[in-house]
Scaffold this motif. Structure first.
Motif, PDB file in Angstrom:
ATOM      1  N   TYR A 192       0.885  -1.205  -0.133  1.00  0.00           N
ATOM      2  CA  TYR A 192      -0.013   0.066  -0.116  1.00  0.00           C
ATOM      3  C   TYR A 192       0.749   1.159   0.109  1.00  0.00           C
ATOM      4  O   TYR A 192       2.130   1.169   0.479  1.00  0.00           O
ATOM      5  N   ILE A 193       0.366   2.224  -0.393  1.00  0.00           N
ATOM      6  CA  ILE A 193       1.196   3.830  -0.492  1.00  0.00           C
ATOM      7  C   ILE A 193       0.390   4.772  -0.319  1.00  0.00           C
ATOM      8  O   ILE A 193      -0.970   4.671  -0.834  1.00  0.00           O
ATOM      9  N   VAL A 194       0.584   5.883   0.297  1.00  0.00           N
ATOM     10  CA  VAL A 194      -0.093   7.208   0.226  1.00  0.00           C
ATOM     11  C   VAL A 194       0.397   8.279  -0.503  1.00  0.00           C
ATOM     12  O   VAL A 194       1.552   8.221  -0.652  1.00  0.00           O
ATOM     13  N   VAL A 195      -0.330   8.838  -1.429  1.00  0.00           N
ATOM     14  CA  VAL A 195       0.070   9.865  -2.251  1.00  0.00           C
ATOM     15  C   VAL A 195      -0.348  11.172  -1.331  1.00  0.00           C
ATOM     16  O   VAL A 195      -1.428  11.743  -1.331  1.00  0.00           O
ATOM     17  N   ALA A 196       0.829  11.586  -0.889  1.00  0.00           N
ATOM     18  CA  ALA A 196       0.777  12.612  -0.147  1.00  0.00           C
ATOM     19  C   ALA A 196       0.631  13.962  -0.830  1.00  0.00           C
ATOM     20  O   ALA A 196       1.473  14.332  -1.813  1.00  0.00           O
ATOM     21  N   LEU A 197      -0.501  14.829  -0.621  1.00  0.00           N
ATOM     22  CA  LEU A 197      -0.424  16.172  -1.454  1.00  0.00           C
ATOM     23  C   LEU A 197      -0.124  17.100  -0.620  1.00  0.00           C
ATOM     24  O   LEU A 197      -0.312  18.652  -1.232  1.00  0.00           O
ATOM     25  N   ASP A 198       0.491  17.011   0.418  1.00  0.00           N
ATOM     26  CA  ASP A 198       1.229  18.483   0.986  1.00  0.00           C
ATOM     27  C   ASP A 198       2.270  17.686   1.870  1.00  0.00           C
ATOM     28  O   ASP A 198       2.508  16.606   2.005  1.00  0.00           O
ATOM     29  N   ASP A 199       3.380  18.784   2.313  1.00  0.00           N
ATOM     30  CA  ASP A 199       4.422  18.446   3.094  1.00  0.00           C
ATOM     31  C   ASP A 199       4.156  17.660   4.463  1.00  0.00           C
ATOM     32  O   ASP A 199       4.873  16.618   4.960  1.00  0.00           O
ATOM     33  N   THR A 201       1.565  15.870   5.431  1.00  0.00           N
ATOM     34  CA  THR A 201       1.135  14.349   5.267  1.00  0.00           C
ATOM     35  C   THR A 201       2.566  13.647   4.925  1.00  0.00           C
ATOM     36  O   THR A 201       2.363  12.436   5.331  1.00  0.00           O
ATOM     37  N   GLU A 202       3.266  14.023   3.911  1.00  0.00           N
ATOM     38  CA  GLU A 202       4.438  13.295   3.676  1.00  0.00           C
ATOM     39  C   GLU A 202       5.292  12.925   4.929  1.00  0.00           C
ATOM     40  O   GLU A 202       5.713  11.939   5.263  1.00  0.00           O
ATOM     41  N   ASN A 203       5.592  14.019   5.520  1.00  0.00           N
ATOM     42  CA  ASN A 203       6.440  14.103   6.906  1.00  0.00           C
ATOM     43  C   ASN A 203       5.587  13.037   7.802  1.00  0.00           C
ATOM     44  O   ASN A 203       6.426  12.337   8.599  1.00  0.00           O
ATOM     45  N   PHE A 204       4.518  12.922   7.967  1.00  0.00           N
ATOM     46  CA  PHE A 204       3.636  12.364   8.846  1.00  0.00           C
ATOM     47  C   PHE A 204       3.695  10.891   8.549  1.00  0.00           C
ATOM     48  O   PHE A 204       3.906   9.979   9.570  1.00  0.00           O
ATOM     49  N   CYS A 205       3.723  10.461   7.382  1.00  0.00           N
ATOM     50  CA  CYS A 205       3.687   9.156   6.910  1.00  0.00           C
ATOM     51  C   CYS A 205       5.066   8.383   7.179  1.00  0.00           C
ATOM     52  O   CYS A 205       5.412   7.395   7.632  1.00  0.00           O
ATOM     53  N   LYS A 206       6.306   9.276   6.846  1.00  0.00           N
ATOM     54  CA  LYS A 206       7.472   8.818   7.035  1.00  0.00           C
ATOM     55  C   LYS A 206       7.770   8.670   8.525  1.00  0.00           C
ATOM     56  O   LYS A 206       8.428   7.792   8.702  1.00  0.00           O
ATOM     57  N   SER A 207       7.026   9.440   9.298  1.00  0.00           N
ATOM     58  CA  SER A 207       7.218   9.141  10.637  1.00  0.00           C
ATOM     59  C   SER A 207       6.573   8.272  11.585  1.00  0.00           C
ATOM     60  O   SER A 207       7.129   7.436  12.284  1.00  0.00           O
TER      61      SER A 207
END
Length: 435
Positions: A192-199, A201-207
């Motif tokens: 599964y993967i999340v397409v992050a639409l802002d910074d 969300t991207e940082n939250f997913c990585k954390s």
């Protein structure tokens, strides 16, 4: 002896000169014949048949013609022939690569459509009554990594058997997103993967150690992705998903107001371009029924039969990398960009179901409706399942809280009921919504 004596005087009287001239003529003829044979059979009269082959003759002709005094016209002609042969060779190599790719896909046994594709060129007679079935599964497209090399590298690591769950999210739905990927991790779904639409969300997913992909900057997409609501963000997926399909991946598109209870990839048929959950709440509404329209003024012909089906849910569907599937994405994305007030789910269904008619060419895509008790919408759960002792025992694959605006508390209650086995977790909620 009489004859011998007669010949003596003749030779002496000059007859020998005539014989000599005949001998000279014979020698001349022999030399001439030798020259002719030497020209026609340069490899010898008794040489092997290969020596007289057209190819051999052609080679020698070219050798003769390739003298330093070759004419410019001849040289240009040879150059043109060489260029033509080079172009044909390149085309043949391309065809070989394509055939090798098709063979590899067929041998993998992962995509039955490829095997059918290899037999499309063969004509078949119709079989006995009741045994004939049309081709339902379109072949996958050839993957094109040049579309997005960066995404291709990510998907190669994340996908399983060229399939994965994809969700779009921005920071407005962070809490629901966490419930979403926590349920996926609990089930043990790796692809599964999340397409992050802002910074954020991207940082939250990585954390949280969640696979994430951030698209290259795009002003039109980014403006909606950062501040858009549910429907606006939902409309973006048809534009974004195209690259996944072009890269050769099947996508299980998922909204984030969904709780996963089983691995959905264990319950797919993979025989259609689009396999979607339904907004229907029972067998009739989900799978279709004959709806009779009554127009009393028509007298004898007052009853008109119509076919009805509840729409597919554009927030959860499995889409294969086929030409009709990509055409569907293109059609929906185009209409949403040119019809600002359109709802993506309505357009999605119109393009899937409307038939060809004068002035309109319908989409030729195969579709399948998912089992409504495995891929369950929240109307089925709260209006029917929770009130039925037998249905309460069923374990859905996913539950989509699509019918209710109070999404987060209902998602948490679903986790309590199905995961933590709290039997009264669903009781506080009404069948519908209070606003």
């Amino acid at each position: 002896m009489m004859a011998g004596r007669r010949e003596g005087p003749l030779m002496k009287s000059g007859g020998g000169g005539g014989v000599g001239s005949r001998i000279a003529v014979a020698i001349g003829i022999g030399i001439l014949c030798g020259c002719v044979f030497a020209f026609l059979f340069p490899s010898g009269f008794f040489a092997s048949p290969a020596a007289f082959s057209p190819a051999n003759t052609s080679i020698k002709t070219r050798q003769v013609n390739s003298s330093p005094c070759e004419s410019p016209e001849r040289l240009n002609m040879l150059k043109s022939e060489l260029a033509s042969l080079t172009e044909k060779n390149a085309e043949l190599k391309k065809q070989v690569r394509e055939l090798q790719s098709k063979i590899q896909l067929a041998e993998q046994g992962k995509d039955q459509a490829q095997k059918q594709f290899l037999t499309l060129g063969t004509l078949h007679k119709a079989g006995p009554f009741g045994t004939v079935k049309g081709l339902r599964t379109n072949p996958s497209v050839l993957p094109d990594e040049s579309v997005n090399p960066g995404l291709a590298m990510i998907l190669e690591k994340v996908a399983v058997r060229k399939e994965l769950i994809v969700a779009l999210a921005n920071s407005n739905v962070r809490e629901m997103l966490e419930v979403w990927f926590t349920s996926i991790k609990r089930v043990g779904i790796p692809n599964y993967i999340v397409v992050a639409l802002d910074d954020e969300t991207e940082n939250f997913c990585k954390s949280k150690d969640v696979p994430v992909y951030r698209r290259p900057p795009d002003e039109n997409v980014d403006s909606i992705g950062k501040s858009g609501g549910n429907h606006a963000v939902s409309g973006l997926k048809f534009h974004i998903l195209r690259e996944f399909l072009q890269l050769g991946y099947s996508v299980l598109l998922s909204d984030i107001d969904i709780v996963y209870l089983q691995n959905p990839f264990d319950h797919l048929y993979r025989d259609s371009d689009v396999e979607s959950m339904s907004d229907g709440h029972n067998n009739m509404t989900a799978y279709g029924f004959n709806d009779v329209f009554d127009e009393q003024s028509m007298g004898w012909a007052r009853y008109a039969h119509t076919m009805r089906i509840w729409v597919y849910n554009s927030g959860f569907f499995f889409i294969r990398p086929t030409i009709p599937a990509i055409e569907l994405l293109d059609r929906v994305a185009y209409r949403l960009s040119h019809e600002p007030k359109s709802w993506d789910q309505a357009v999605f269904n119109e393009e899937l179901f409307y038939p060809s008619h004068p002035g309109y060419e319908g989409l030729h895509a195969a579709k399948r409706t998912m089992d409504i008790y495995l891929f369950m919408n929240s109307k089925v759960l709260f209006k029917t399942v929770r009130k039925d002792a037998q249905l309460r025992k069923l374990k859905p694959v996913i539950i989509h809280v699509n019918y209710h605006p109070d999404k987060l508390p209902r998602m948490k209650a679903i986790v309590e009921f199905y995961v933590n086995e709290k039997q009264n977790a669903l009781d506080p909620f009404p069948d519908g919504s209070e606003w």
